[in-house]
Design an enzyme around this catalytic site. Sequence first.
Site, mmCIF file in Angstrom:
data_model
loop_
_atom_site.group_PDB
_atom_site.id
_atom_site.type_symbol
_atom_site.label_atom_id
_atom_site.label_comp_id
_atom_site.label_asym_id
_atom_site.label_seq_id
_atom_site.Cartn_x
_atom_site.Cartn_y
_atom_site.Cartn_z
ATOM 1 N N LYS A 189 -1.548 -12.486 0.264
ATOM 2 C CA LYS A 189 -2.540 -11.875 -0.258
ATOM 3 C C LYS A 189 -3.183 -12.323 -1.644
ATOM 4 O O LYS A 189 -2.180 -12.011 -2.576
ATOM 5 C CB LYS A 189 -2.486 -10.331 -0.477
ATOM 6 C CG LYS A 189 -3.810 -9.670 -0.923
ATOM 7 C CD LYS A 189 -3.497 -8.008 -1.186
ATOM 8 C CE LYS A 189 -4.753 -7.893 -1.994
ATOM 9 N NZ LYS A 189 -4.651 -6.417 -2.431
ATOM 10 N N GLY B 195 -10.303 1.136 -2.969
ATOM 11 C CA GLY B 195 -11.252 2.262 -3.161
ATOM 12 C C GLY B 195 -11.193 3.318 -2.227
ATOM 13 O O GLY B 195 -11.576 4.294 -2.297
ATOM 14 N N ASN C 215 -3.011 1.444 -0.983
ATOM 15 C CA ASN C 215 -1.615 1.969 -1.953
ATOM 16 C C ASN C 215 -1.910 3.220 -2.464
ATOM 17 O O ASN C 215 -1.070 4.114 -2.051
ATOM 18 C CB ASN C 215 -1.239 0.527 -2.732
ATOM 19 C CG ASN C 215 0.120 1.014 -3.240
ATOM 20 O OD1 ASN C 215 0.646 0.170 -4.142
ATOM 21 N ND2 ASN C 215 0.945 2.079 -2.828
ATOM 22 N N THR C 216 -2.882 3.191 -3.515
ATOM 23 C CA THR C 216 -2.928 4.354 -4.320
ATOM 24 C C THR C 216 -3.279 5.568 -3.684
ATOM 25 O O THR C 216 -2.838 6.741 -3.949
ATOM 26 C CB THR C 216 -3.988 4.279 -5.542
ATOM 27 O OG1 THR C 216 -3.552 2.944 -6.100
ATOM 28 C CG2 THR C 216 -4.047 5.295 -6.526
#
Length: 270
Positions: free
Chosen positions: A112, A200, A221-222
């Site tokens: 990535k 996002g 992820n977050t």
Amino acid sequence: MSTAHKAQPQVIDDPLIIAGVSYRSRLLVGTGKYRNMAETKAATEASGAEIVTVAIRRTNIGQNPDEPSLLDVLPPDRYTLLPNTAGCYTAEDAVRTCRLARELLDGHDLVKLEVLGDEKTLFPDILQTIVATEILVKDGFKIMVYTNDDPIIAKRFEELGCVAVMPLAAPIGSGLGIRNPYNIMTIVENAKVPILVDAGVGTASDAALAMELGCDGVLMNTAIAGARDPVLMASAMKKGIEAGREAFRAGRIPRKRFASASSPIDGTFF
């Protein structure tokens, strides 16, 4: 009478195909920001993800033999590792990081690519990303590229040879959800390679919306690692992805200004 069944070849219905490889899950997850390795493992398992991203500049995958390795909890024989260039702000750094990943992972070429523009917004530096893409494609890498939600730029990355294009939904880690759904829809409609929303997403409904717009997958992820209960959120995201994909395949009804009765009076008996 025996109830045993003969094993049948496994067929994946509606697979996600990246660089010629088929995956059941359309949810890709990051491996950073968790409290510990045990939580990383549990949340990843709950997500059902088969592709996991690894920030080569921040994560030990064997380059530091005296420290715990991510590969101990997420082994490469079970997951497809997706090295990423998180933290790179120049094409040169990104290229060097990809080459390091290939060396550490015995020739692994699926990466990535992200080249960031500044530390505050973490928006991509498109010009530097294009430079890195051109170098890495020539070097034999299979690039899944992080970009903005500009349909023209997304098409350009496809033309450069990226195996997947990953437009942001909103700034990295913001949890704002998809800010420009029509841009995402246009990117999807013009693409001949997989389109995955990256960055996002905040909750399961955001993931479902991305899939309803026709995206091939979502990377996050977050949204999982930063949740109050990451393992439960990972499970919710898995279901959101699946529901959104089914809804896209089913075809939603058109939006109408006025009511349309589910039981019309035409043809009634009295």
